[in-house]
Design a protein around this motif. Structure first.
Motif, PDB file in Angstrom:
ATOM      1  N   ALA A   1      -8.758  -0.792   5.013  1.00 20.71           N
ATOM      2  CA  ALA A   1      -7.725  -1.306   6.211  1.00 20.71           C
ATOM      3  C   ALA A   1      -8.074  -1.276   7.499  1.00 20.71           C
ATOM      4  N   HIS A   2      -7.606  -2.415   8.194  1.00 16.96           N
ATOM      5  CA  HIS A   2      -7.968  -2.787   9.681  1.00 16.96           C
ATOM      6  C   HIS A   2      -7.050  -2.483  10.293  1.00 16.96           C
ATOM      7  N   ASP A   3      -6.633  -1.618  11.418  1.00 17.38           N
ATOM      8  CA  ASP A   3      -5.430  -1.455  12.281  1.00 17.38           C
ATOM      9  C   ASP A   3      -5.708  -2.174  13.470  1.00 17.38           C
TER      10      ASP A   3
ATOM     11  N   TYR B   1       2.667  -3.219   9.241  1.00 15.32           N
ATOM     12  CA  TYR B   1       1.864  -4.259   8.853  1.00 15.32           C
ATOM     13  C   TYR B   1       0.298  -3.645   8.523  1.00 15.32           C
ATOM     14  N   SER B   2      -0.294  -4.089   7.485  1.00 16.68           N
ATOM     15  CA  SER B   2      -1.713  -3.691   7.081  1.00 16.68           C
ATOM     16  C   SER B   2      -2.353  -5.034   6.661  1.00 16.68           C
ATOM     17  N   LEU B   3      -3.800  -4.847   7.207  1.00 20.50           N
ATOM     18  CA  LEU B   3      -4.570  -6.084   6.602  1.00 20.50           C
ATOM     19  C   LEU B   3      -5.856  -5.355   5.989  1.00 20.50           C
ATOM     20  N   TYR B   4      -6.051  -5.779   4.818  1.00 15.19           N
ATOM     21  CA  TYR B   4      -7.281  -5.575   4.056  1.00 15.19           C
ATOM     22  C   TYR B   4      -8.259  -6.680   3.967  1.00 15.19           C
ATOM     23  N   PHE B   5      -9.327  -6.657   4.607  1.00 16.04           N
ATOM     24  CA  PHE B   5     -10.311  -7.765   4.659  1.00 16.04           C
ATOM     25  C   PHE B   5     -11.622  -7.145   4.605  1.00 16.04           C
ATOM     26  N   LYS B   6     -12.635  -7.942   3.842  1.00 17.57           N
ATOM     27  CA  LYS B   6     -14.078  -7.343   4.060  1.00 17.57           C
ATOM     28  C   LYS B   6     -14.567  -7.628   5.380  1.00 17.57           C
ATOM     29  N   ASN B   7     -15.128  -6.534   5.728  1.00 18.52           N
ATOM     30  CA  ASN B   7     -15.897  -6.398   7.040  1.00 18.52           C
ATOM     31  C   ASN B   7     -17.267  -7.014   6.874  1.00 18.52           C
TER      32      ASN B   7
ATOM     33  N   ASP C   1       0.910  -1.209  -0.024  1.00 17.90           N
ATOM     34  CA  ASP C   1       0.206   0.079   0.072  1.00 17.90           C
ATOM     35  C   ASP C   1       1.033   1.376  -0.169  1.00 17.90           C
ATOM     36  N   GLU C   2       1.983   1.182   0.845  1.00 16.31           N
ATOM     37  CA  GLU C   2       2.898   2.338   0.613  1.00 16.31           C
ATOM     38  C   GLU C   2       3.470   2.603  -0.865  1.00 16.31           C
ATOM     39  N   ALA C   3       3.682   1.449  -1.661  1.00 10.64           N
ATOM     40  CA  ALA C   3       4.353   1.440  -2.978  1.00 10.64           C
ATOM     41  C   ALA C   3       3.216   2.432  -3.449  1.00 10.64           C
ATOM     42  N   ALA C   4       2.137   2.045  -3.535  1.00  7.46           N
ATOM     43  CA  ALA C   4       0.734   2.502  -4.289  1.00  7.46           C
ATOM     44  C   ALA C   4       0.930   4.141  -4.193  1.00  7.46           C
ATOM     45  N   ILE C   5       1.202   4.584  -3.004  1.00 13.67           N
ATOM     46  CA  ILE C   5       1.080   5.924  -2.694  1.00 13.67           C
ATOM     47  C   ILE C   5       2.353   6.685  -3.033  1.00 13.67           C
TER      48      ILE C   5
ATOM     49  N   GLU D   1      -4.469   9.475  -0.291  1.00 12.63           N
ATOM     50  CA  GLU D   1      -4.500   8.404   0.984  1.00 12.63           C
ATOM     51  C   GLU D   1      -5.454   7.255   0.499  1.00 12.63           C
ATOM     52  N   ILE D   2      -4.927   6.101   1.256  1.00 14.46           N
ATOM     53  CA  ILE D   2      -5.652   4.871   0.858  1.00 14.46           C
ATOM     54  C   ILE D   2      -7.113   4.865   1.541  1.00 14.46           C
ATOM     55  N   VAL D   3      -7.873   4.602   0.490  1.00 14.45           N
ATOM     56  CA  VAL D   3      -9.518   4.319   1.083  1.00 14.45           C
ATOM     57  C   VAL D   3      -9.646   2.935   1.316  1.00 14.45           C
ATOM     58  N   GLY D   4      -9.260   2.057   0.166  1.00 17.11           N
ATOM     59  CA  GLY D   4      -9.157   0.617   0.565  1.00 17.11           C
ATOM     60  C   GLY D   4      -8.597  -0.257  -0.526  1.00 17.11           C
ATOM     61  N   PHE D   5      -8.689  -1.557  -0.507  1.00 18.66           N
ATOM     62  CA  PHE D   5      -8.174  -2.368  -1.436  1.00 18.66           C
ATOM     63  C   PHE D   5      -9.269  -2.644  -2.521  1.00 18.66           C
TER      64      PHE D   5
END
Length: 165
Positions: A141-143, A156-162, A51-55, A67-71
């Protein structure tokens, strides 16, 4: 082709949307997307999360802070039966407005309306597909979920459907 990066490529791309609901797109000077409207994208560097690479790539190619909204999703393929080519695609919100084109790699970069992208014959297949997917369903993203030890993650980042979406 794979000498510099080996045979496993990890890249990140960003669909950046501004307050006018326009998309930040670029026209590359090289490769299969040469002269086509596409997403700002590039390879992940050592010590960098995807995600840092995208930014970073968005900033380097266009000068736009985002800024990231989501994956959104993942593109994955194999080139000539030997190179694993993988790219994570993120949805981002523009934080700045002034575009500065990185002219070594790009012809141009612009915020364009979705209608203009639909009508332009130079719009890439991936962008055309993304236009069909709106409204987007993305993974936020989930913190606070860094497993820490014994893995030793420093970021660490986790992108998961809530489940509430």
């Amino acid at each position: 082709m794979g000498e510099k990066r080996g045979n496993v490529w990890i890249a990140a791309a960003g669909l950046v949307v501004n307050e006018a609901d326009e998309w930040l797109v670029v026209k590359k000077k090289y490769g299969g997307l040469k002269g086509k409207w596409s997403l700002p994208a590039g390879f992940v560097q050592p010590g960098e999360m995807i995600d840092e690479a995208a930014i970073r790539e968005i900033k380097e190619e266009t000068g736009i802070d985002a800024e990231i909204v989501g994956f959104l999703g993942m593109r994955t393929g194999v080139i000539r039966g030997e190179i694993s080519d993988n790219m994570a695609i993120f949805l981002l919100r523009a934080l700045s407005h002034t575009i500065t084109v990185q002219t070594d790699e790009l012809f141009t970069a612009e915020f364009l309306s979705k209608q203009r992208l639909r009508e332009d014959r130079h719009t890439s297949r991936l962008l055309r597909y993304l236009l069909q997917l709106e409204p987007f369903h993305y993974f936020p993203a989930h913190d606070g979920l860094n497993p820490g030890e014994p893995f030793g993650y420093t970021k660490y980042s986790l992108y998961f459907k809530n489940s509430k979406y």
